[in-house]
Write an enzyme that holds these catalytic residues in place. Sequence first.
Site, PDB file in Angstrom:
ATOM      1  N   GLY A  46      43.237  36.090  49.028  1.00 57.95           N
ATOM      2  CA  GLY A  46      42.335  35.611  47.160  1.00 57.95           C
ATOM      3  C   GLY A  46      42.091  34.058  47.146  1.00 57.95           C
ATOM      4  O   GLY A  46      40.709  33.715  46.803  1.00 57.95           O
ATOM      5  N   GLU A 102      45.353  27.347  46.397  1.00 60.64           N
ATOM      6  CA  GLU A 102      45.204  28.919  45.827  1.00 60.64           C
ATOM      7  C   GLU A 102      44.290  29.357  44.737  1.00 60.64           C
ATOM      8  O   GLU A 102      43.541  28.653  43.924  1.00 60.64           O
ATOM      9  CB  GLU A 102      46.506  28.600  44.967  1.00 60.64           C
ATOM     10  CG  GLU A 102      48.392  29.552  45.599  1.00 60.64           C
ATOM     11  CD  GLU A 102      47.666  30.647  45.512  1.00 60.64           C
ATOM     12  OE1 GLU A 102      46.396  31.540  46.099  1.00 60.64           O
ATOM     13  OE2 GLU A 102      48.824  31.606  45.321  1.00 60.64           O
ATOM     14  N   ASP A 103      43.943  30.655  44.524  1.00 62.62           N
ATOM     15  CA  ASP A 103      43.124  31.068  43.871  1.00 62.62           C
ATOM     16  C   ASP A 103      43.821  30.929  42.776  1.00 62.62           C
ATOM     17  O   ASP A 103      42.488  30.458  41.037  1.00 62.62           O
ATOM     18  CB  ASP A 103      42.885  32.603  43.861  1.00 62.62           C
ATOM     19  CG  ASP A 103      44.115  33.603  43.721  1.00 62.62           C
ATOM     20  OD1 ASP A 103      44.637  32.469  44.083  1.00 62.62           O
ATOM     21  OD2 ASP A 103      43.945  34.803  43.840  1.00 62.62           O
ATOM     22  N   ASP A 106      49.786  31.985  37.883  1.00 58.60           N
ATOM     23  CA  ASP A 106      50.789  32.659  36.931  1.00 58.60           C
ATOM     24  C   ASP A 106      51.853  32.340  35.948  1.00 58.60           C
ATOM     25  O   ASP A 106      51.851  31.323  36.001  1.00 58.60           O
ATOM     26  CB  ASP A 106      50.304  34.036  37.215  1.00 58.60           C
ATOM     27  CG  ASP A 106      50.811  35.004  36.002  1.00 58.60           C
ATOM     28  OD1 ASP A 106      50.765  34.724  35.271  1.00 58.60           O
ATOM     29  OD2 ASP A 106      50.991  36.114  36.211  1.00 58.60           O
ATOM     30  N   GLY A 108      54.233  31.175  38.843  1.00 56.96           N
ATOM     31  CA  GLY A 108      54.468  29.886  39.308  1.00 56.96           C
ATOM     32  C   GLY A 108      55.470  30.291  40.254  1.00 56.96           C
ATOM     33  O   GLY A 108      55.789  29.607  41.469  1.00 56.96           O
ATOM     34  N   LYS A 134      46.922  30.344  34.507  1.00 52.62           N
ATOM     35  CA  LYS A 134      47.400  30.425  33.795  1.00 52.62           C
ATOM     36  C   LYS A 134      48.691  30.214  32.921  1.00 52.62           C
ATOM     37  O   LYS A 134      49.417  30.214  33.257  1.00 52.62           O
ATOM     38  CB  LYS A 134      47.738  31.889  33.829  1.00 52.62           C
ATOM     39  CG  LYS A 134      46.619  33.210  34.094  1.00 52.62           C
ATOM     40  CD  LYS A 134      46.965  34.326  33.926  1.00 52.62           C
ATOM     41  CE  LYS A 134      45.469  35.108  34.249  1.00 52.62           C
ATOM     42  NZ  LYS A 134      46.160  36.310  34.741  1.00 52.62           N
ATOM     43  N   ARG A 168      35.705  41.000  45.199  1.00 50.15           N
ATOM     44  CA  ARG A 168      36.233  39.666  45.769  1.00 50.15           C
ATOM     45  C   ARG A 168      35.013  39.092  45.985  1.00 50.15           C
ATOM     46  O   ARG A 168      35.091  37.862  45.657  1.00 50.15           O
ATOM     47  CB  ARG A 168      37.467  39.467  47.006  1.00 50.15           C
ATOM     48  CG  ARG A 168      38.656  40.401  46.023  1.00 50.15           C
ATOM     49  CD  ARG A 168      39.449  40.293  48.209  1.00 50.15           C
ATOM     50  NE  ARG A 168      40.577  40.505  48.464  1.00 50.15           N
ATOM     51  CZ  ARG A 168      42.112  40.363  47.328  1.00 50.15           C
ATOM     52  NH1 ARG A 168      42.163  39.758  46.440  1.00 50.15           N
ATOM     53  NH2 ARG A 168      43.529  41.419  47.342  1.00 50.15           N
TER      54      ARG A 168
END
Length: 185
Positions: A46, A102-103, A106, A108, A134, A168
């Site tokens: 990602g 990182e992309d 969420d 974590g 997020k 992607r």
Amino acid sequence: MQNYKDFLLDILIDDKTLQQRIAELGKSISEDYNNRDLHLVCILRGGVMFLSDLMRQITVPHTIDFMAISSYGSGARQSNGQVRLTMDLKDNIMGRNVLLVEDIIDSGHTVASVLALLKTRNPASLKVCTLLDKANRREVDVPIDYCGFVIPDKFVFGYGLDLDEYYRNLTFIGTVNPKKYQQPE
Ligand code: IMP
Ligand code: MG
């Protein structure tokens, strides 16, 4: 394979907004790592789009490396703290200033466990740069040093993030239409 438009509810972050923010992140990183060795570590898959745009905005000399992990369970939301290293870094990070790219963060768990692993290898410093956060989904605390955007709890795709491995390549971040796509549980 269907067209991405079949799954797109709306565009959350457009191309221009992404690139503007990435330029700002690149500028801060360049200032912070001025005269220091910088090693970017990207988590596949990602993070690749973000890495490739971000590094073009970083003006200090730096190197890159890649690692791949998989969460136990296949769904994006199945991350429960258990991650498995499927491809290790090529280079030794001992004594280096590592910035993890990182992309999305969420729960974590992914970043927390990658950080724990990398720490055992004694880098000189270890920081985190994520495009998306997020924040209200967090289950474990992770330190975030550079963040592109805090986003709501919606399933998103594009710009590195996939829907069943596709799309992607989109140059924007879109939200998924839950009526058209069943999010993996
Ligand atoms: P965490 O361990 O819960 O922080 O999970 C992070 C990983 O879940 C990311 O690296 C993504 O692969 C995946 N993920 C979380 N949210 C999304 C999303 O909205 N779209 C696509 N992948 C996501
Ligand atoms: Mg990921």
